[in-house]
Design an enzyme around this catalytic site. Structure first.
Site, short mmCIF file in Angstrom:
data_model
loop_
_atom_site.label_atom_id
_atom_site.label_comp_id
_atom_site.label_asym_id
_atom_site.label_seq_id
_atom_site.Cartn_x
_atom_site.Cartn_y
_atom_site.Cartn_z
N GLY A 1 -0.47 4.97 -0.93
CA GLY A 1 -1.48 5.64 -0.11
C GLY A 1 -0.89 6.83 0.65
N GLN A 2 -1.74 7.43 1.50
CA GLN A 2 -1.35 8.66 2.20
C GLN A 2 -0.12 8.44 3.09
OE1 GLN A 2 -3.82 10.03 5.39
NE2 GLN A 2 -3.18 12.15 5.20
N LYS B 1 -9.76 -3.10 13.18
CA LYS B 1 -8.52 -2.66 13.85
C LYS B 1 -8.41 -3.28 15.24
CE LYS B 1 -6.53 -0.27 10.68
NZ LYS B 1 -5.32 -0.84 10.05
N TYR C 1 -14.54 -0.58 10.29
CA TYR C 1 -13.09 -0.31 10.30
C TYR C 1 -12.54 -0.48 11.72
CZ TYR C 1 -8.90 2.72 9.93
OH TYR C 1 -7.64 3.25 9.97
N ASP D 1 -1.05 -7.34 -5.13
CA ASP D 1 -2.30 -7.41 -4.38
C ASP D 1 -1.98 -8.12 -3.07
OD1 ASP D 1 -4.72 -8.05 -3.27
OD2 ASP D 1 -5.55 -9.03 -5.06
N GLY E 1 0.83 -1.21 0.00
CA GLY E 1 0.00 0.00 0.00
C GLY E 1 0.87 1.25 0.00
N ASP F 1 2.04 -1.65 -4.59
CA ASP F 1 0.63 -1.27 -4.48
C ASP F 1 -0.15 -2.10 -5.49
OD1 ASP F 1 -0.52 1.56 -2.97
OD2 ASP F 1 -1.88 0.38 -4.21
N ILE F 2 -1.46 -2.05 -5.37
CA ILE F 2 -2.29 -2.90 -6.22
C ILE F 2 -2.30 -2.42 -7.68
CG2 ILE F 2 -4.47 -1.71 -5.70
CD1 ILE F 2 -5.56 -4.76 -5.42
N ARG F 3 -1.98 -1.13 -7.87
CA ARG F 3 -1.99 -0.58 -9.23
C ARG F 3 -0.60 -0.03 -9.60
NH1 ARG F 3 -7.28 -0.28 -8.40
NH2 ARG F 3 -7.16 1.07 -6.58
C1 AKB Z 1 -10.04 7.35 9.22
O1 AKB Z 1 -10.57 8.46 9.35
O2 AKB Z 1 -10.66 6.33 8.89
C2 AKB Z 1 -8.56 7.23 9.52
C3 AKB Z 1 -8.30 6.81 10.92
C4 AKB Z 1 -8.59 7.73 12.05
O3 AKB Z 1 -7.82 5.73 11.15
N1 AKB Z 1 -7.91 8.47 9.26
#
Ligand code: AKB
Length: 313
Positions: free
Chosen positions: A12-13, A147, A143, A53, A9, A35-37
């Site tokens: 990404g940011q 985590k 999410y 991937d 990845g 990265d995937i692309r």
């Molecule tokens: C999000 O907003 O999903 C992320 C995080 C806080 O993990 N920036």
């Protein structure tokens, strides 16, 4: 010393800035970005880059064997906003990739892992202010659940199989080099681009929604520092709270307006408001300070100055 690192990845940011920092530290050829692309980004192509991937264990293992990788930074993930739209996809991406790297470490094919956790592990019943390392968590987002489950698995693999996995609970991250994608804290990056382009911004979070945030330079320093730290005071297998600043959209808008007169803000909260409302206002990073000497350099004012300076034409 030959220290080969793979970043999953990398476009990404966080991945972009991590790639730059790790290549500066270990040499261009010792850090494989993936990265995937495919990408045309000269930053990525300054050293080895692989289209990969991370959910494909065979492809992942091939790259690891080919480059004799020792350390993996797993930065590929689906963030909070997108994960609410695609819950099953988010769960498999976030969990499968973690199991792949944990199992590769268990089988001694790699020796060290960095895996990012997030303030999203906390939920509506968590203490809101100065949230401690250990408390009621019970996240209410897909999410956040991925985590928190990931944190438990990291600790399990460390205790059961001796896997060296290190982790941080990142707050919202603000950066100028790469835009975030799909997060709830993304407004705090978007706002700078729109402020410079149009002199105004419509926030998708309400004015008083306070969240923990951090400037990318600090986040990268924290990441390199926890990965380098070799002392028994560091607890491996756990995800540390790290903290730098907390603000709400109104306070950020006021600070931007101070430095960019005439800037105006409007508000149209969307589905991400509920996600933000379930997260803490501020985080206590006492354990990170004590165990591996974490200290941020950027507060809100300094961060706003730096962002405007880098993004202004
Ligand atoms: C999000 O907003 O999903 C992320 C995080 C806080 O993990 N920036």
């Amino acid at each position: 010393m030959h220290h080969k690192t793979l970043i999953l990845g990398a476009c990404g940011q966080i991945g972009t800035e991590l790639t730059i920092a790790l290549r500066e530290k270990y040499g261009l050829n010792n850090v494989v970005a993936s990265d995937i692309r495919a990408t045309e980004d000269p930053v990525m192509n300054a050293g080895p880059f692989e289209i990969l991937d991370a959910t494909d264990i065979h492809a992942l293992e091939d790259v690891i064997m080919h480059y004799e990788i020792e350390t993996v930074y797993l930065m590929a993930a689906m963030l909070s906003g997108t994960a609410e739209k695609f819950p099953m996809k988010a769960w498999s991406l976030n969990m499968d990739t973690l199991f792949h790297v944990l199992n590769l470490a268990k089988d001694k094919k790699i020796s060290k892992i960095f895996w990012p956790s997030s303030i999203a592990v906390f939920g509506p019943d968590t203490p809101k202010q100065n949230t401690p390392q250990q408390c009621i968590m019970a996240p209410s987002t897909v999410y956040g659940m991925s985590k928190l489950a990931g944190e438990r698995w990291c600790e399990y693999y460390h205790l059961k199989y001796g896997v060296d996995v290190r982790s941080l609970r990142y707050p919202g991250l603000i950066s100028w080099k790469t835009q975030p994608g799909g997060g709830t804290t993304d407004y705090a990056v978007d706002i700078f681009h729109k402020a410079i382009e149009n002199g105004s911004y419509e926030s998708f979070l309400a004015p008083q929604t306070t969240l923990p945030m951090m400037y990318m330079e600090d986040a990268i320093r924290a990441t390199l520092s926890i990965m380098d730290f070799e002392s028994t005071s560091l607890k491996k297998g756990i995800a540390y709270n790290i903290s730098a600043m907390s603000f709400n959209p109104e306070e950020l808008a006021q600070e931007i307006a101070k430095q960019l007169p005439g800037f105006t803000m409007s508000y149209a909260p969307d589905f991400r408001q509920a996600i933000a409302d379930s997260w803490p206002d501020s985080i206590s990073d006492l354990e990170a300070q004590n165990d591996w000497h974490w200290k941020p350099h950027f507060n809100m004012e300094k961060m706003v100055q730096d962002m405007l300076q880098h993004l202004s034409p």
